[in-house]
Design a protein around this motif. Structure first.
Motif, short mmCIF file in Angstrom:
data_model
loop_
_atom_site.label_atom_id
_atom_site.label_comp_id
_atom_site.label_asym_id
_atom_site.label_seq_id
_atom_site.Cartn_x
_atom_site.Cartn_y
_atom_site.Cartn_z
N TRP A 140 0.83 -1.20 0.00
CA TRP A 140 0.00 0.00 0.00
C TRP A 140 0.87 1.26 0.00
O TRP A 140 0.48 2.28 -0.53
N PHE A 141 2.03 1.18 0.62
CA PHE A 141 2.82 2.37 0.89
C PHE A 141 4.15 2.30 0.16
O PHE A 141 4.79 1.24 0.08
N ASP A 142 4.56 3.43 -0.37
CA ASP A 142 5.85 3.54 -1.06
C ASP A 142 6.84 4.22 -0.12
O ASP A 142 6.75 5.42 0.14
N GLY A 143 7.78 3.44 0.38
CA GLY A 143 8.74 3.97 1.33
C GLY A 143 9.65 5.03 0.75
O GLY A 143 10.16 5.89 1.48
N GLU A 144 9.89 4.99 -0.56
CA GLU A 144 10.78 5.97 -1.18
C GLU A 144 10.14 7.35 -1.25
O GLU A 144 10.80 8.36 -1.00
N THR A 145 8.86 7.41 -1.60
CA THR A 145 8.19 8.71 -1.69
C THR A 145 7.56 9.14 -0.37
O THR A 145 7.24 10.32 -0.18
N GLY A 146 7.37 8.18 0.54
CA GLY A 146 6.71 8.48 1.79
C GLY A 146 5.21 8.69 1.63
O GLY A 146 4.58 9.31 2.50
N LEU A 147 4.64 8.16 0.54
CA LEU A 147 3.22 8.33 0.25
C LEU A 147 2.58 6.99 -0.08
O LEU A 147 3.27 6.01 -0.42
N ALA A 194 2.08 6.51 11.57
CA ALA A 194 1.13 7.63 11.55
C ALA A 194 1.88 8.96 11.62
O ALA A 194 1.56 9.91 10.90
N ASP A 195 2.88 9.02 12.48
CA ASP A 195 3.66 10.25 12.65
C ASP A 195 4.44 10.58 11.38
O ASP A 195 4.42 11.73 10.90
N SER A 196 5.07 9.59 10.79
CA SER A 196 5.89 9.82 9.60
C SER A 196 5.03 10.31 8.44
O SER A 196 5.41 11.26 7.73
N TYR A 197 3.88 9.68 8.23
CA TYR A 197 3.05 10.05 7.09
C TYR A 197 2.32 11.38 7.33
O TYR A 197 2.33 12.27 6.48
N ALA A 198 1.68 11.52 8.48
CA ALA A 198 0.88 12.72 8.75
C ALA A 198 1.75 13.97 8.81
O ALA A 198 1.27 15.08 8.53
N ARG A 199 3.02 13.81 9.15
CA ARG A 199 3.91 14.98 9.21
C ARG A 199 4.03 15.65 7.83
O ARG A 199 4.18 16.87 7.74
N ARG A 200 3.94 14.84 6.77
CA ARG A 200 3.98 15.41 5.43
C ARG A 200 2.77 16.31 5.19
O ARG A 200 2.88 17.37 4.57
N TRP A 201 1.61 15.88 5.66
CA TRP A 201 0.42 16.70 5.54
C TRP A 201 0.54 17.97 6.38
O TRP A 201 0.20 19.07 5.93
N ALA A 202 1.02 17.80 7.61
CA ALA A 202 1.16 18.98 8.48
C ALA A 202 2.11 20.01 7.87
O ALA A 202 1.82 21.22 7.87
N ASP A 203 3.22 19.55 7.33
CA ASP A 203 4.17 20.48 6.70
C ASP A 203 3.53 21.20 5.52
O ASP A 203 3.71 22.42 5.35
N ALA A 204 2.77 20.46 4.70
CA ALA A 204 2.15 21.07 3.53
C ALA A 204 1.09 22.09 3.94
O ALA A 204 0.98 23.17 3.36
N PRO A 212 -3.60 22.53 0.95
CA PRO A 212 -3.38 21.54 -0.11
C PRO A 212 -4.62 20.69 -0.36
O PRO A 212 -5.36 20.34 0.56
N ILE A 213 -4.82 20.36 -1.63
CA ILE A 213 -5.83 19.37 -2.03
C ILE A 213 -5.28 17.97 -1.85
O ILE A 213 -5.99 17.05 -1.47
N GLY A 214 -3.99 17.81 -2.14
CA GLY A 214 -3.38 16.49 -2.07
C GLY A 214 -1.88 16.58 -2.09
O GLY A 214 -1.29 17.67 -2.22
N LEU A 215 -1.25 15.42 -1.95
CA LEU A 215 0.21 15.31 -1.97
C LEU A 215 0.63 14.39 -3.10
O LEU A 215 -0.01 13.37 -3.38
N THR A 216 1.72 14.74 -3.76
CA THR A 216 2.32 13.91 -4.80
C THR A 216 3.80 13.77 -4.50
O THR A 216 4.35 14.53 -3.69
N PRO A 217 4.49 12.84 -5.16
CA PRO A 217 5.95 12.75 -4.96
C PRO A 217 6.67 14.04 -5.29
O PRO A 217 7.75 14.31 -4.75
N GLU A 218 6.06 14.88 -6.15
CA GLU A 218 6.69 16.14 -6.54
C GLU A 218 6.36 17.27 -5.57
O GLU A 218 6.94 18.36 -5.66
N GLY A 219 5.42 17.06 -4.65
CA GLY A 219 5.06 18.08 -3.69
C GLY A 219 3.56 18.23 -3.56
O GLY A 219 2.78 17.52 -4.21
#
Length: 442
Positions: A140-147, A194-204, A212-219
């Motif tokens: 389900w999860f891509d460790g390289e992109t973190g998404l 949960a912390d690792s993934y949600a932090r990307r949302w918090a930063d955005a 943000p509407i969403g997250l992609t590997p490009e931002g």
């Protein structure tokens, strides 16, 4: 329009008791009606029962808990027997609707009955797929992109068509499932993920000029079009236009994104999570004058109770004073409902769906939401206003029972008793039963 006269309570304790009695009457009627009914193919057929949680919390009613256990197992048996589930989760399902049975129904049952081993096992069976922890299941999860790899995540199928790799607020439902799994099991992997993934949302959320509407590997994305929009709209038709911060904040709220981030602030102490929640709530606070925006008021109350900060009190009180100047909530004699309303699209704003009923106060469009009134009463410590909010809430529930189906056929719908009591699919579990606050403690 169908109307009901409000029968005022003499005090807060009486208002509380009468409202809880109304919830009990509805719950018992549903149990009598549905106990022998077989499970169906509806993905969220159990979520209507989550409206009963405040009554069960207040009384410990074992009759209801026993029914919820039976329902839990009949739903599981049906989806296993029909081969729709594999290894405790959907073989193929999108992240919005696929998570609802687990996060909403099973999550509520776990909180009501935390010692039940079967509920915990079913929740963990679902949650263990989130971080690629089960051999033989598609990643389900891509460790390289973190998404996450897709908006469609199943134990047999992960769709990787063009546009499917967009991460949307609905993916934060998986964070809430991880936090449930962490609470149940005590395993650090769930909280760490949960912390690792949600932090990307918090930063955005904190750093983008627009939410943000969403997250992609490009931002982060603040606009959506093409294959990604088509893929998302295929299952999230009520997500609004997403072309301004109100729509984007509403979309984060609808998947309890603010709840996920606030929980992580509590668990980790990381300030970025609280900053992100405040960024979203700052937008939602502008909508408090809308009588449908009770879910926004409830989210602000959750922030207030969790942080001890009165940051939004002035906005809540100002919205109430404007509405009260137009119509005194204590002077309302009658609540009305227009249950069958056809709209070409979902209206803009918080607490909206195209299939929601229209509500009236003494024949005029309503100005007051019982949820918002309960928050105002909590801020002021006003027992009289709290009782009035509960009396209005009780009347709403009575009218809903008189005019609408229970909600077993579609837990997200707005034209059901469940939608009034616990909130429809955009309301983040905020209804006139579930979101009346600690004031229901008397």
């Amino acid at each position: 329009m169908i109307t009901r006269t409000i029968n005022p309570s003499t005090d807060l304790a009486t208002a509380r008791a009468r409202h809880l009695a109304g919830v009990k009457a509805w719950a018992y009627a549903c149990i009598d009606h549905y106990r022998s009914a077989p499970a169906t193919d509806v993905h969220d057929q159990g979520t209507y029962t989550t409206a009963w949680a405040p009554y069960v919390e207040a009384t410990g009613d074992h009759h209801i808990i026993a029914f919820l256990r039976e329902l839990r197992d009949s739903i599981r048996d049906h989806f296993v027997a029909t081969d729709q589930w594999h290894h405790g989760y959907w073989r193929a399902q999108e992240v919005h609707h696929g998570t609802e049975h687990f996060e909403l129904f099973l999550g509520t049952l776990y909180r009501l009955d935390p010692g039940d081993a079967e509920t915990k096992a079913q929740l963990l069976d679902a949650a263990e797929h989130i971080g690629n922890w089960v051999p033989g299941i598609p990643r389900w999860f891509d460790g390289e992109t973190g998404l996450f790899r897709s908006m469609y995540l199943g134990t047999e199928v992960v769709h990787t068509d063009p546009g499917m790799n967009l991460n949307v607020p609905d993916h934060l439902r998986l964070v809430n499932l991880c936090l449930l799994a962490h609470h149940i099991s005590g395993e650090d992997r769930y909280l760490a993920f949960a912390d690792s993934y949600a932090r990307r949302w918090a930063d955005a959320i904190v750093t983008c000029d627009q939410l943000p509407i969403g997250l992609t590997p490009e931002g982060p994305l603040t606009t959506m079009a093409g294959s990604a929009e088509k893929a998302y709209r295929s299952f999230a038709g009520m997500a609004g236009h997403l072309d301004d911060d109100v729509d984007r904040a509403e979309n984060l709220l609808a998947s309890n994104g603010t709840g996920a981030l606030l929980s992580l602030w509590t668990l980790t102490g990381e300030a970025r999570y609280r900053e992100a929640v405040e960024r979203v709530l700052d937008v939602l606070a502008t909508q408090l004058g809308d009588p449908d925006a009770g879910p926004a008021a409830d989210a602000l109350r959750t922030y207030r109770q969790t942080t001890g900060n009165d940051r939004y009190d002035a906005a809540i009180l100002a919205a109430y004073e404007t509405s009260a100047a137009q119509r005194d909530p204590f002077a309302i004699c009658q609540i009305g409902i227009e249950p069958d309303v056809q709209r070409p699209e979902r209206p803009r704003g918080v607490g909206k769906r195209s299939d929601m009923p229209n509500w009236f106060e003494d024949g005029a469009p309503r100005r007051h939401n019982p949820i918002t009134l309960s928050v105002v009463a909590e801020i002021h410590g006003d027992a009289g206003l709290a009782a009035r909010a509960l009396d209005l809430a009780r009347t709403y529930l009575e009218l809903a029972r008189e005019t609408l189906p229970d909600g077993r056929h579609h837990g997200c719908a707005a034209n059901t008793v469940s939608a009034v009591a616990r909130g429809h699919g955009r309301n983040n579990h905020a209804g006139v039963v579930t979101a009346m606050g600690k004031l229901t403690d008397g």
